[in-house]
Design a protein around this motif. Structure first.
Motif, PDB file in Angstrom:
ATOM      1  N   GLU A  32      20.531  45.044  59.207  1.00  0.00           N
ATOM      2  CA  GLU A  32      19.433  44.255  58.231  1.00  0.00           C
ATOM      3  C   GLU A  32      18.268  43.998  59.331  1.00  0.00           C
ATOM      4  O   GLU A  32      17.034  44.275  58.722  1.00  0.00           O
ATOM      5  CB  GLU A  32      19.872  43.049  57.722  1.00  0.00           C
ATOM      6  CG  GLU A  32      18.952  42.260  56.865  1.00  0.00           C
ATOM      7  CD  GLU A  32      19.509  40.982  56.288  1.00  0.00           C
ATOM      8  OE1 GLU A  32      18.753  40.123  56.001  1.00  0.00           O
ATOM      9  OE2 GLU A  32      20.892  40.895  56.426  1.00  0.00           O
ATOM     10  N   ARG A  33      18.330  43.318  60.350  1.00  0.00           N
ATOM     11  CA  ARG A  33      17.458  43.013  61.128  1.00  0.00           C
ATOM     12  C   ARG A  33      16.566  44.316  61.812  1.00  0.00           C
ATOM     13  O   ARG A  33      15.375  44.136  62.076  1.00  0.00           O
ATOM     14  CB  ARG A  33      18.057  42.293  62.215  1.00  0.00           C
ATOM     15  CG  ARG A  33      18.264  40.771  61.701  1.00  0.00           C
ATOM     16  CD  ARG A  33      18.533  39.848  62.998  1.00  0.00           C
ATOM     17  NE  ARG A  33      17.343  39.343  63.521  1.00  0.00           N
ATOM     18  CZ  ARG A  33      17.450  38.739  64.793  1.00  0.00           C
ATOM     19  NH1 ARG A  33      18.492  38.067  64.990  1.00  0.00           N
ATOM     20  NH2 ARG A  33      16.274  38.313  65.367  1.00  0.00           N
ATOM     21  N   LEU A  34      17.396  45.321  62.241  1.00  0.00           N
ATOM     22  CA  LEU A  34      16.763  46.457  62.669  1.00  0.00           C
ATOM     23  C   LEU A  34      15.791  47.179  61.663  1.00  0.00           C
ATOM     24  O   LEU A  34      14.527  47.880  61.978  1.00  0.00           O
ATOM     25  CB  LEU A  34      17.779  47.575  63.266  1.00  0.00           C
ATOM     26  CG  LEU A  34      18.467  47.071  64.730  1.00  0.00           C
ATOM     27  CD1 LEU A  34      19.523  47.997  65.018  1.00  0.00           C
ATOM     28  CD2 LEU A  34      17.442  46.985  65.744  1.00  0.00           C
ATOM     29  N   GLN A  35      16.248  47.130  60.448  1.00  0.00           N
ATOM     30  CA  GLN A  35      15.618  47.607  59.433  1.00  0.00           C
ATOM     31  C   GLN A  35      14.288  46.946  59.009  1.00  0.00           C
ATOM     32  O   GLN A  35      13.117  47.388  58.724  1.00  0.00           O
ATOM     33  CB  GLN A  35      16.422  47.899  58.082  1.00  0.00           C
ATOM     34  CG  GLN A  35      17.507  48.861  58.193  1.00  0.00           C
ATOM     35  CD  GLN A  35      18.606  48.890  57.136  1.00  0.00           C
ATOM     36  OE1 GLN A  35      18.406  47.924  56.332  1.00  0.00           O
ATOM     37  NE2 GLN A  35      19.205  50.107  56.757  1.00  0.00           N
ATOM     38  N   LYS A  42      11.747  50.617  66.754  1.00  0.00           N
ATOM     39  CA  LYS A  42      10.623  51.657  66.729  1.00  0.00           C
ATOM     40  C   LYS A  42       9.989  51.406  67.929  1.00  0.00           C
ATOM     41  O   LYS A  42       9.607  52.604  68.495  1.00  0.00           O
ATOM     42  CB  LYS A  42       9.537  51.322  65.387  1.00  0.00           C
ATOM     43  CG  LYS A  42       8.601  52.315  65.371  1.00  0.00           C
ATOM     44  CD  LYS A  42       7.518  51.812  64.044  1.00  0.00           C
ATOM     45  CE  LYS A  42       6.297  52.684  64.077  1.00  0.00           C
ATOM     46  NZ  LYS A  42       5.595  52.364  63.060  1.00  0.00           N
ATOM     47  N   GLU A  43       9.511  50.344  68.497  1.00  0.00           N
ATOM     48  CA  GLU A  43       9.020  50.183  69.780  1.00  0.00           C
ATOM     49  C   GLU A  43       9.936  50.713  70.859  1.00  0.00           C
ATOM     50  O   GLU A  43       9.553  51.324  71.854  1.00  0.00           O
ATOM     51  CB  GLU A  43       8.606  48.739  69.941  1.00  0.00           C
ATOM     52  CG  GLU A  43       7.640  48.153  69.238  1.00  0.00           C
ATOM     53  CD  GLU A  43       6.472  48.687  69.232  1.00  0.00           C
ATOM     54  OE1 GLU A  43       5.780  48.959  70.493  1.00  0.00           O
ATOM     55  OE2 GLU A  43       5.681  49.185  68.195  1.00  0.00           O
ATOM     56  N   GLU A  79      20.955  53.505  61.735  1.00  0.00           N
ATOM     57  CA  GLU A  79      22.422  53.882  61.603  1.00  0.00           C
ATOM     58  C   GLU A  79      23.120  54.192  62.740  1.00  0.00           C
ATOM     59  O   GLU A  79      24.417  54.345  63.062  1.00  0.00           O
ATOM     60  CB  GLU A  79      22.441  55.057  60.223  1.00  0.00           C
ATOM     61  CG  GLU A  79      22.208  54.452  59.124  1.00  0.00           C
ATOM     62  CD  GLU A  79      20.679  54.057  58.721  1.00  0.00           C
ATOM     63  OE1 GLU A  79      19.729  54.789  59.526  1.00  0.00           O
ATOM     64  OE2 GLU A  79      20.288  53.779  57.744  1.00  0.00           O
ATOM     65  N   ASP A  80      22.320  54.889  63.620  1.00  0.00           N
ATOM     66  CA  ASP A  80      22.745  55.550  64.809  1.00  0.00           C
ATOM     67  C   ASP A  80      23.163  54.586  65.791  1.00  0.00           C
ATOM     68  O   ASP A  80      24.295  54.335  66.444  1.00  0.00           O
ATOM     69  CB  ASP A  80      21.743  56.273  65.615  1.00  0.00           C
ATOM     70  CG  ASP A  80      21.224  57.486  65.000  1.00  0.00           C
ATOM     71  OD1 ASP A  80      22.290  58.320  64.139  1.00  0.00           O
ATOM     72  OD2 ASP A  80      20.128  58.008  64.950  1.00  0.00           O
TER      73      ASP A  80
END
Length: 454
Positions: A370-373, A379-380, A392-393
């Motif tokens: 949830e937090r990564l999305q 992305k950074e 997902e990876d």
């Protein structure tokens, strides 16, 4: 160059390596804070209208807090630098054997050595144990083979003429070198040999503090066996699952590489070449009655060690962003100076029993996903490293590492059925991510009269 000079050079090289690693970690932290700052500023702009007077008040408040934090941090770092400068005034050529020697006289021995066994320690044995389990006893001869091996490894990266010159200098130095002056007495050296051969005891570091603890091996084994008999948490395996886990990990990493999500060099770094079964050992909690044991799994040279370290680097920016986060006890003390204690106020402390083994992995994976999305950390990270990882990876690899909780003890192999294993580099992050989420959710939804003052 004497053998002492060579040893000092090696120590200095290791010191520089540790400093470089510290700088790398701090830079990663700064990058993550910049990303978090940009995200919060963007969220603030979208939430509050541009013409709202509240916006200027919030901006002023943020500026004041930032300046206060900057001043406090700067003062703290200046004090550290001054302390280091004072220490460096000590002559560099002081004896290496007398630096940082602990006080081993009188009642101090009882502080540094806790003997809970039936084995009676002699005074030399007690003194040598009081030096600590990380104390490096000087060798009785020059370790020629190790220097020759290190030299040959270095020569691989040199031109032929330079390699010949290096070999000549090292050989000349070794021929004229003598063993360093002994940093233990003859009685203490004999005591070490006796303790090595004594099969009735185990010597372990204390769970807290720097004391050395001596336990009866039978009692130690019984305590560990009793802990492993908890079938809700552990189960004994009939075979070694290392090869099965290795194939699964290689399949994940190969897919990342084939799809261009990581570089070939990263793939080679993460590829599991070592196949040691994680080893369980326990540290005694001497600050508690009956000295219960804390289980720790040694992941060094195991199939998932490098991948676990990598995940820890990726997920590190997720921890410590909570407004309730405290850096350390010193930072807490600095905050408490400003707090006025009123009648009825209570300083309350909560503790989680067996935090790592009680951390729900499925919930951790949901929070991370949830937090990564939602945030732009991944992305950074991809931008700075040249990778192309998807949320997902990261979650897939994290699930594999956190669920690969097997270990060996006394020739038997066990699996931890629930929670994260102590010893894996990513386990502390998993536990902290869950606890910070639980804490923030609890405080945010608590009735006003139940919310903490600080």
């Amino acid at each position: 160059m004497t053998i002492t000079q060579i040893v000092i050079a090696i120590i200095n090289q290791a010191h520089r390596g540790l400093v470089r690693e510290r700088v790398r970690v701090i830079n990663n932290k700064l990058d993550s804070l910049k990303v978090n700052k940009a995200s919060l500023e963007s969220e603030l702009k979208s939430t509050i209208p541009a013409d709202s007077p509240l916006k200027s008040e919030i901006s002023s408040h943020i500026a004041r807090v930032r300046e206060n934090t900057f001043v406090k941090t700067k003062c703290r770092q200046v004090r550290k630098l001054q302390n280091l400068a004072e220490k460096n005034k000590v002559p560099v050529n002081r004896s290496l054997t007398t630096a940082s020697e602990p006080d081993l006289t009188g009642t101090q021995l009882k502080k540094w050595v806790i003997n809970l066994s039936k084995f009676k320690l002699t005074e030399p044995q007690t003194k040598v144990l009081a030096k600590g389990l990380n104390y490096a006893v000087s060798p009785t001869d020059v370790c020629t083979d190790e220097f020759v091996l290190a030299t040959e490894l270095a020569c691989k990266n040199l031109a032929h003429s330079e390699a010949v010159q290096l070999r000549s200098k090292v050989a000349s130095t070794l021929r004229s070198s003598k063993p360093p002056k002994s940093n233990v007495s003859n009685q203490e050296r004999k005591a070490i040999n006796v303790l090595k051969k004594e099969d009735s005891i185990v010597i372990l570091p204390a769970d807290k503090g720097k004391a050395t603890v001596v336990l009866d091996k039978q009692e130690y084994n019984e305590k560990v066996d009793s802990m492993l008999s908890d079938t809700k948490t552990y189960e004994e395996l009939t075979s070694d699952p290392t090869q099965k886990y290795k194939r699964k990990l290689v399949a994940i990493l190969s897919r990342f590489s084939d799809e261009g999500k990581i570089s070939m060099s990263k793939y080679k770094q993460l590829y599991p070449t070592a196949e040691n079964v994680p080893r369980l050992y326990c540290t005694p909690k001497i600050h508690k009655p009956n000295a219960p044991l804390r289980p720790i799994v040694d992941y060094t040279s195991t199939i998932g060690c490098e991948s676990s370290k990598w995940l820890a680097d990726i997920l590190a920016p997720m921890v410590g962003n909570s407004s309730h986060h405290v850096l350390n006890s010193k930072a807490l003390a600095e905050e408490l100076v400003e707090v006025v204690i009123e009648e009825g106020d209570i300083l309350n402390s909560h503790d989680v029993v067996s935090l790592f083994t009680c951390t729900p992995i499925s919930r951790v994976l949901d929070i991370v996903k949830e937090r990564l999305q939602k945030e732009s950390w991944l992305k950074e990270y991809n931008k700075s490293s040249g990778f192309n990882l998807a949320t997902e990876d990261v979650v897939e690899l994290l699930e594999f590492i956190l669920s690969t909780t097997y270990f060996t003890f006394r020739g038997k192999i066990y699996r931890q059925r629930f929670g994260a294993a102590m010893g894996s580099p990513v386990s502390p992050l998993a536990a902290n991510i869950f606890m910070e989420h639980l804490e923030c959710t609890t405080i945010a939804t608590a009735p006003l009269e139940c919310k903490p003052k600080l």
